[in-house]
Design a protein around this motif. Structure first.
Motif, PDB file in Angstrom:
ATOM      1  N   GLY A  77       9.867  59.156 -45.181  1.00  0.00           N
ATOM      2  CA  GLY A  77       9.417  59.083 -43.796  1.00  0.00           C
ATOM      3  C   GLY A  77       8.618  57.822 -43.564  1.00  0.00           C
ATOM      4  O   GLY A  77       7.432  57.863 -43.239  1.00  0.00           O
ATOM      5  N   SER A  78       9.260  56.673 -43.726  1.00  0.00           N
ATOM      6  CA  SER A  78       8.549  55.386 -43.790  1.00  0.00           C
ATOM      7  C   SER A  78       8.080  54.869 -42.442  1.00  0.00           C
ATOM      8  O   SER A  78       7.287  53.919 -42.387  1.00  0.00           O
ATOM      9  N   GLY A  79       8.553  55.464 -41.333  1.00  0.00           N
ATOM     10  CA  GLY A  79       8.047  55.076 -40.020  1.00  0.00           C
ATOM     11  C   GLY A  79       8.147  53.590 -39.758  1.00  0.00           C
ATOM     12  O   GLY A  79       9.176  52.960 -40.001  1.00  0.00           O
ATOM     13  N   GLY A  80       7.041  53.004 -39.273  1.00  0.00           N
ATOM     14  CA  GLY A  80       7.033  51.579 -38.950  1.00  0.00           C
ATOM     15  C   GLY A  80       6.939  50.662 -40.153  1.00  0.00           C
ATOM     16  O   GLY A  80       6.934  49.433 -39.997  1.00  0.00           O
ATOM     17  N   GLY A  81       6.810  51.213 -41.346  1.00  0.00           N
ATOM     18  CA  GLY A  81       6.912  50.421 -42.560  1.00  0.00           C
ATOM     19  C   GLY A  81       5.612  49.986 -43.201  1.00  0.00           C
ATOM     20  O   GLY A  81       5.639  49.263 -44.200  1.00  0.00           O
ATOM     21  N   ILE A  82       4.453  50.450 -42.706  1.00  0.00           N
ATOM     22  CA  ILE A  82       3.199  49.948 -43.255  1.00  0.00           C
ATOM     23  C   ILE A  82       3.059  50.267 -44.737  1.00  0.00           C
ATOM     24  O   ILE A  82       2.656  49.410 -45.536  1.00  0.00           O
ATOM     25  N   ASP A  83       3.416  51.486 -45.156  1.00  0.00           N
ATOM     26  CA  ASP A  83       3.257  51.846 -46.561  1.00  0.00           C
ATOM     27  C   ASP A  83       4.295  51.155 -47.439  1.00  0.00           C
ATOM     28  O   ASP A  83       4.018  50.856 -48.604  1.00  0.00           O
ATOM     29  N   VAL A  84       5.463  50.896 -46.898  1.00  0.00           N
ATOM     30  CA  VAL A  84       6.470  50.131 -47.639  1.00  0.00           C
ATOM     31  C   VAL A  84       5.959  48.712 -47.886  1.00  0.00           C
ATOM     32  O   VAL A  84       6.073  48.179 -49.002  1.00  0.00           O
ATOM     33  N   LEU A  85       5.391  48.090 -46.864  1.00  0.00           N
ATOM     34  CA  LEU A  85       4.915  46.712 -47.008  1.00  0.00           C
ATOM     35  C   LEU A  85       3.716  46.630 -47.951  1.00  0.00           C
ATOM     36  O   LEU A  85       3.628  45.704 -48.773  1.00  0.00           O
ATOM     37  N   LEU A  86       2.808  47.594 -47.864  1.00  0.00           N
ATOM     38  CA  LEU A  86       1.676  47.599 -48.793  1.00  0.00           C
ATOM     39  C   LEU A  86       2.146  47.868 -50.225  1.00  0.00           C
ATOM     40  O   LEU A  86       1.636  47.277 -51.180  1.00  0.00           O
ATOM     41  N   SER A  87       3.138  48.740 -50.370  1.00  0.00           N
ATOM     42  CA  SER A  87       3.694  49.014 -51.699  1.00  0.00           C
ATOM     43  C   SER A  87       4.398  47.784 -52.263  1.00  0.00           C
ATOM     44  O   SER A  87       4.285  47.482 -53.460  1.00  0.00           O
ATOM     45  N   LEU A 107      13.588  52.799 -38.019  1.00  0.00           N
ATOM     46  CA  LEU A 107      14.156  51.846 -38.975  1.00  0.00           C
ATOM     47  C   LEU A 107      14.237  50.447 -38.371  1.00  0.00           C
ATOM     48  O   LEU A 107      13.958  49.446 -39.052  1.00  0.00           O
ATOM     49  N   GLU A 108      14.602  50.374 -37.106  1.00  0.00           N
ATOM     50  CA  GLU A 108      14.640  49.072 -36.430  1.00  0.00           C
ATOM     51  C   GLU A 108      13.248  48.448 -36.404  1.00  0.00           C
ATOM     52  O   GLU A 108      13.072  47.250 -36.688  1.00  0.00           O
ATOM     53  N   LEU A 109      12.246  49.263 -36.086  1.00  0.00           N
ATOM     54  CA  LEU A 109      10.858  48.783 -36.046  1.00  0.00           C
ATOM     55  C   LEU A 109      10.419  48.327 -37.440  1.00  0.00           C
ATOM     56  O   LEU A 109       9.818  47.259 -37.592  1.00  0.00           O
ATOM     57  N   ALA A 110      10.712  49.126 -38.458  1.00  0.00           N
ATOM     58  CA  ALA A 110      10.289  48.798 -39.813  1.00  0.00           C
ATOM     59  C   ALA A 110      10.955  47.521 -40.315  1.00  0.00           C
ATOM     60  O   ALA A 110      10.308  46.679 -40.962  1.00  0.00           O
ATOM     61  N   ARG A 111      12.237  47.357 -40.025  1.00  0.00           N
ATOM     62  CA  ARG A 111      12.935  46.149 -40.475  1.00  0.00           C
ATOM     63  C   ARG A 111      12.383  44.903 -39.787  1.00  0.00           C
ATOM     64  O   ARG A 111      12.264  43.839 -40.407  1.00  0.00           O
ATOM     65  N   ALA A 112      12.025  45.043 -38.507  1.00  0.00           N
ATOM     66  CA  ALA A 112      11.426  43.912 -37.797  1.00  0.00           C
ATOM     67  C   ALA A 112      10.072  43.553 -38.413  1.00  0.00           C
ATOM     68  O   ALA A 112       9.745  42.371 -38.596  1.00  0.00           O
ATOM     69  N   ASN A 113       9.278  44.573 -38.755  1.00  0.00           N
ATOM     70  CA  ASN A 113       7.975  44.317 -39.377  1.00  0.00           C
ATOM     71  C   ASN A 113       8.131  43.681 -40.756  1.00  0.00           C
ATOM     72  O   ASN A 113       7.368  42.783 -41.136  1.00  0.00           O
ATOM     73  N   ALA A 114       9.133  44.134 -41.519  1.00  0.00           N
ATOM     74  CA  ALA A 114       9.363  43.569 -42.851  1.00  0.00           C
ATOM     75  C   ALA A 114       9.797  42.113 -42.760  1.00  0.00           C
ATOM     76  O   ALA A 114       9.374  41.270 -43.562  1.00  0.00           O
ATOM     77  N   ALA A 115      10.640  41.817 -41.761  1.00  0.00           N
ATOM     78  CA  ALA A 115      11.083  40.429 -41.580  1.00  0.00           C
ATOM     79  C   ALA A 115       9.910  39.527 -41.213  1.00  0.00           C
ATOM     80  O   ALA A 115       9.784  38.408 -41.721  1.00  0.00           O
ATOM     81  N   GLN A 116       9.029  40.040 -40.349  1.00  0.00           N
ATOM     82  CA  GLN A 116       7.855  39.248 -39.959  1.00  0.00           C
ATOM     83  C   GLN A 116       6.926  39.021 -41.151  1.00  0.00           C
ATOM     84  O   GLN A 116       6.318  37.948 -41.288  1.00  0.00           O
ATOM     85  N   ALA A 117       6.842  40.031 -42.044  1.00  0.00           N
ATOM     86  CA  ALA A 117       5.977  39.901 -43.217  1.00  0.00           C
ATOM     87  C   ALA A 117       6.611  39.058 -44.312  1.00  0.00           C
ATOM     88  O   ALA A 117       5.937  38.692 -45.280  1.00  0.00           O
ATOM     89  N   GLY A 118       7.902  38.767 -44.185  1.00  0.00           N
ATOM     90  CA  GLY A 118       8.594  38.004 -45.219  1.00  0.00           C
ATOM     91  C   GLY A 118       8.814  38.792 -46.493  1.00  0.00           C
ATOM     92  O   GLY A 118       8.946  38.214 -47.582  1.00  0.00           O
TER      93      GLY A 118
END
Length: 409
Positions: A77-87, A107-118
């Motif tokens: 349940g990764s949502g907007g991706g904050i825990d994925v990015l911190l992990s 998933l669209e939101l999380a992928r956009a956040n991951a792309a912005q974070a590099g």
């Protein structure tokens, strides 16, 4: 169904987050008091603002799971991706983090956040937490942030978490729990207030489901109090460790023939027991506790290579935490650490179940078993001399006991 309601709700929140809004999935006073969102995190530097705005968790599972460099992680349940990015930051470029969510918008939101974070060591998967689209034994840690309470099939979620973890893997989540009997109307109102639409587990129910899935080393610690017996909590457990290509899991009825064959092979050595013939499955089951039964299996063939089980010492209440145990390993698989891994997992599971003393009887000639038990904290209490006749020979039995250092102290 709760699943459809959850997907619809969080898809709407994701679309709002994509427009730049701060999203809240519980009542404003709960959110403002720091029970949800980013309040539970330590260092969030470098995380895109969009991921912070979309944080809906109730803790910091990244810290709870004690992630290490090079590990593979799954966020349920990764949502907007904050825990994925911190992990991803914790496991580094040689590690990998999967985020799983049922909402395409999330998933669209999380992928956009991951792309912005590099972030290049992350992958987001579409699916449900009750049927994880990953092979077994593929991750080192499973994390989740205030999501498991949303499922209407929590046993399936925990079984899937156990399945995808490698032996020795860790389960570390933040979730919503209740701490015992609460007026159902007040409890439902509190759960609705904090966004728990499928109903939370009590702490005891959570423990029982983790044990049933096969987890050991279970710890549930309450954190924020949301009123009416509802709490945020840190939940930790682990999958038993064992060597490559093997897994320790709860014994199933389908294992019966293999378990009894290993039992008979052990009896045939003349060093395992006064018994000479393994019982029927009905007899085996009747003489042992329904829980605290484990098998070690080959993960490729599902062949059982060893087992451990427990029996009551007495039905008297004073002996509720005292059991006897048996450990048997396939004769072709001995001297590979299987017995040690099984007994280690069995001890941990026993302590999770409130067992404070494990007893056993061992023939003095069975030096391998004697050495194994002593290495894992068992001590010889004494010798029952010539206590039974076995194949025409009167034999001694060493009485051994392990007293827990964490239960009943």
């Amino acid at each position: 169904m709760a699943h459809d309601e959850v997907v619809k709700r969080y898809s709407g929140l994701a679309r709002a987050a994509l427009t730049g809004k701060v999203i809240v999935d519980c009542e404003a006073d709960d959110f403002d008091q720091g029970c949800f969102g980013t309040a539970g995190y330590g260092d969030t530097s470098g995380v895109p603002e969009g991921a912070l705005r979309a944080s809906l968790g109730c803790g910091d599972p990244v810290a709870v799971a004690e992630l290490r460099s090079g590990e593979t992680v799954l966020d349920l349940g990764s949502g907007g991706g904050i825990d994925v990015l911190l992990s991803a930051r914790r496991v580094g470029p040689c590690g990998k983090v999967y985020g799983l969510d049922a909402s395409p918008d999330m998933l669209e939101l999380a992928r956009a956040n991951a792309a912005q974070a590099g972030a290049t060591n992350v992958e987001f998967l579409h699916g449900t937490i009750e049927a994880v689209p990953l092979p077994g034994h593929s991750v080192d840690a499973v994390i989740s942030n205030c999501v498991i309470n949303l499922s209407d099939d929590k046993p399936a979620v925990l079984a899937e978490a156990f399945r995808v973890l490698r032996p020795g893997g860790r389960f570390g989540v933040s979730d919503v729990v209740t701490d015992g009997p609460v007026d159902p109307v007040r409890r439902a109102a509190a759960e609705q207030r904090v966004g728990c639409v499928a109903g939370s587990l009590t702490i005891d129910e959570y423990r029982d489901l983790l044990r049933a899935a096969g987890f050991v080393g279970i710890s549930i610690r309450r954190t924020a109090d949301h009123g009416d017996g509802v709490h945020s909590a840190i939940v930790q457990a682990r999958k038993p460790s064992i060597g490559p290509g093997l897994e320790i899991r709860p014994m199933r009825e389908a294992d019966a023939a293999q378990v009894l064959a290993i039992y008979q092979a052990g009896l045939d050595t003349g060093q395992a027991s006064f018994e000479t013939v393994a019982p029927s499955w009905e007899g085996f089951t009747a003489g042992r506790l329904p829980h605290l039964r484990y098998v070690a299996v080959d993960t490729e063939t599902n062949e059982v290579v060893g087992w451990a089980a427990a029996s009551l010492v007495s039905t008297r209440p004073a002996y509720a935490g005292v059991i006897e145990h048996s450990v048997y390993v396939h004769p072709g698989c001995q001297a590979h650490g299987i017995g040690r891994a099984l007994l280690t997992a069995f001890i941990a599971a026993g302590e999770d179940a409130g067992i404070w003393t494990i007893q056993t009887g061992i023939f003095p000639e069975n030096t391998a078993s004697l050495t194994l038990h002593q290495a894992l904290g068992f001590r010889v209490l004494g010798t029952r001399e010539r206590v039974g006749c076995h194949h025409g020979v009167w034999r001694d039995v060493l009485l051994m006991e392990r007293r827990s250092t964490v239960v009943g102290t």
